[in-house]
Write an enzyme that holds these catalytic residues in place. Structure first.
Site, PDB file in Angstrom:
ATOM      1  N   ASP A  54       0.887  -1.336  -0.139  1.00  0.00           N
ATOM      2  CA  ASP A  54      -0.404  -0.205  -0.201  1.00  0.00           C
ATOM      3  C   ASP A  54       1.133   1.453  -0.508  1.00  0.00           C
ATOM      4  O   ASP A  54       0.285   2.513   0.012  1.00  0.00           O
ATOM      5  CB  ASP A  54      -0.782  -0.270   1.238  1.00  0.00           C
ATOM      6  CG  ASP A  54      -0.629  -0.337   2.677  1.00  0.00           C
ATOM      7  OD1 ASP A  54       0.896  -0.314   2.693  1.00  0.00           O
ATOM      8  OD2 ASP A  54      -1.473   0.058   3.074  1.00  0.00           O
ATOM      9  N   SER A  55       2.166   1.049   0.107  1.00  0.00           N
ATOM     10  CA  SER A  55       3.080   1.644  -0.405  1.00  0.00           C
ATOM     11  C   SER A  55       2.924   2.948  -1.429  1.00  0.00           C
ATOM     12  O   SER A  55       3.149   3.974  -1.903  1.00  0.00           O
ATOM     13  CB  SER A  55       4.888   1.628  -0.397  1.00  0.00           C
ATOM     14  OG  SER A  55       4.918   0.912  -1.052  1.00  0.00           O
ATOM     15  N   ASP A  93      -1.298  -6.392   0.152  1.00  0.00           N
ATOM     16  CA  ASP A  93      -0.988  -5.426   1.061  1.00  0.00           C
ATOM     17  C   ASP A  93      -2.860  -5.441   1.479  1.00  0.00           C
ATOM     18  O   ASP A  93      -3.533  -5.110   0.547  1.00  0.00           O
ATOM     19  CB  ASP A  93      -1.113  -4.521   1.243  1.00  0.00           C
ATOM     20  CG  ASP A  93       0.199  -4.726   1.904  1.00  0.00           C
ATOM     21  OD1 ASP A  93       0.250  -5.253   2.568  1.00  0.00           O
ATOM     22  OD2 ASP A  93       1.266  -3.224   1.844  1.00  0.00           O
ATOM     23  N   LYS A 121      -0.954  -9.690   3.424  1.00  0.00           N
ATOM     24  CA  LYS A 121       0.085  -8.958   3.439  1.00  0.00           C
ATOM     25  C   LYS A 121      -0.970  -8.463   5.083  1.00  0.00           C
ATOM     26  O   LYS A 121      -1.416  -7.293   4.440  1.00  0.00           O
ATOM     27  CB  LYS A 121       1.447  -8.182   3.405  1.00  0.00           C
ATOM     28  CG  LYS A 121       2.403  -7.818   4.592  1.00  0.00           C
ATOM     29  CD  LYS A 121       3.621  -6.953   4.259  1.00  0.00           C
ATOM     30  CE  LYS A 121       3.738  -5.366   3.724  1.00  0.00           C
ATOM     31  NZ  LYS A 121       2.529  -4.543   4.269  1.00  0.00           N
ATOM     32  N   GLU A 123      -0.728  -5.397   8.424  1.00  0.00           N
ATOM     33  CA  GLU A 123       0.032  -5.570   9.319  1.00  0.00           C
ATOM     34  C   GLU A 123      -0.591  -5.240  11.011  1.00  0.00           C
ATOM     35  O   GLU A 123      -2.391  -5.296  11.571  1.00  0.00           O
ATOM     36  CB  GLU A 123      -0.196  -3.415   9.426  1.00  0.00           C
ATOM     37  CG  GLU A 123       0.217  -3.155   7.939  1.00  0.00           C
ATOM     38  CD  GLU A 123       1.111  -1.273   7.422  1.00  0.00           C
ATOM     39  OE1 GLU A 123       0.006  -0.796   8.609  1.00  0.00           O
ATOM     40  OE2 GLU A 123       0.955  -1.665   6.394  1.00  0.00           O
ATOM     41  N   GLU A 190       9.433  -3.851  10.138  1.00  0.00           N
ATOM     42  CA  GLU A 190       9.713  -2.550   9.588  1.00  0.00           C
ATOM     43  C   GLU A 190      11.171  -1.628  11.029  1.00  0.00           C
ATOM     44  O   GLU A 190      10.003  -1.546  11.131  1.00  0.00           O
ATOM     45  CB  GLU A 190       8.735  -1.973   8.733  1.00  0.00           C
ATOM     46  CG  GLU A 190       9.177  -0.104   8.180  1.00  0.00           C
ATOM     47  CD  GLU A 190       8.423  -0.147   7.316  1.00  0.00           C
ATOM     48  OE1 GLU A 190       7.215  -0.874   6.814  1.00  0.00           O
ATOM     49  OE2 GLU A 190       8.309   1.122   6.917  1.00  0.00           O
TER      50      GLU A 190
END
Ligand code: KIV
Length: 273
Positions: A54-55, A93, A121, A123, A190
């Protein structure tokens, strides 16, 4: 279909293959991609895992954070990346709040897997463990993401190194164990101190992929725009411009792959203590 036809043939990268790389001490290479052309470069350079991160909200869409990224955005980019890959494992993501409960996460994962992702993925830990357990119970492979979790930027008070104090380091270790206990088969860490990332990598049976987490993890991930020096402004400390002095994009990505595999990247100047 857009095929990376000039990519050297290689065996498809699978989750068991990543696990045996960890067991054999062979470093895993992961890189973001957002479209078919970049995906084809990753494929040609022999990257193990492609991430539709999602960057994309920041480097493609120009937002100040990943929070505005929608599920439809990630699905769109996952479809495009899937067309450029053949052997590289594709991870996508779950964007902000698409994991807010099990039914939403299930629906989001279904759309991303239908778009071509082999793994999702997600978070965080805590309440997210229930979501991870539900997804893995339905055979959706999950990559957890801990440390600096960009979707929590406002709660964290900025993009800063996590786990420096003892209590935070202990919590990070406990969260890492919890997401794996819930079923995660890969973990992205990260922006955490190198020693802590090394200890977490040793403690877990699943591969740990670092970004700003030092050289002791089982593999590395970068945002491809950072690696190519395309991101405007100051590039992150943990990244490196691999295009500088090289012929082209595939060469730059191949240099990243060989530097990670040979333990040349990340160096001390790309890591945190
Ligand atoms: O969104 C992303 O690109 C990521 C990587 C930085 C790991 O989560």
């Amino acid at each position: 279909m857009y095929v990376a036809s000039d990519a050297p043939a290689r065996k498809a990268v699978t989750l068991p293959a990543l696990k045996s790389m960890k067991e054999q001490g062979r470093k895993i290479t992961m890189l973001t991609a957002y479209d078919a052309s970049f995906a084809a470069h990753l494929e040609r350079a022999g990257v193990d895992v492609a991430l539709v991160g999602d960057s994309l909200g920041m480097v493609v869409q120009g937002h100040g954070s990943t929070l505005p990224v929608t599920l439809a955005d990630v699905v769109y980019h996952t479809r495009a990346v899937a067309r450029g890959l053949s052997a590289t494992l594709l991870v996508a993501d779950l964007p902000f709040m698409s994991d807010r409960d099990v039914p939403h996460a299930m629906e989001a994962a279904a759309q991303l897997m239908a778009a071509g992702a082999a793994m999702i993925k997600i978070e965080g830990a805590g309440p997210i463990c229930e979501v991870i357990a539900a997804l893995t119970a339905r055979d959706v492979p999950v990559c957890a993401h801990l440390g600096l979790t960009p979707q929590s930027v406002h709660k964290l008070g900025g993009y800063r190194v996590q786990g420096r104090e003892q209590a935070a380091a202990d919590k990070l270790m406990a969260d890492a164990r919890a997401v794996v206990e819930a079923g995660a088969e890969l973990l992205v860490l990260e922006c955490v101190p190198s020693d802590l990332a090394g200890r977490i990598s040793q403690a877990l049976a699943v591969p740990v992929i670092g970004i700003g987490a030092g050289p002791q993890t089982d593999g590395q991930v970068l945002v491809v725009y950072d690696l190519l020096g395309l991101t405007p402004g100051k590039s992150p400390k943990f990244s490196k411009n691999f295009l500088s002095g090289r012929e082209g994009v595939t060469d730059a990505i191949a240099a990243y792959v060989s530097d990670v595999r040979e333990g040349r990247f990340p160096a001390a100047e790309h890591s945190f203590s």
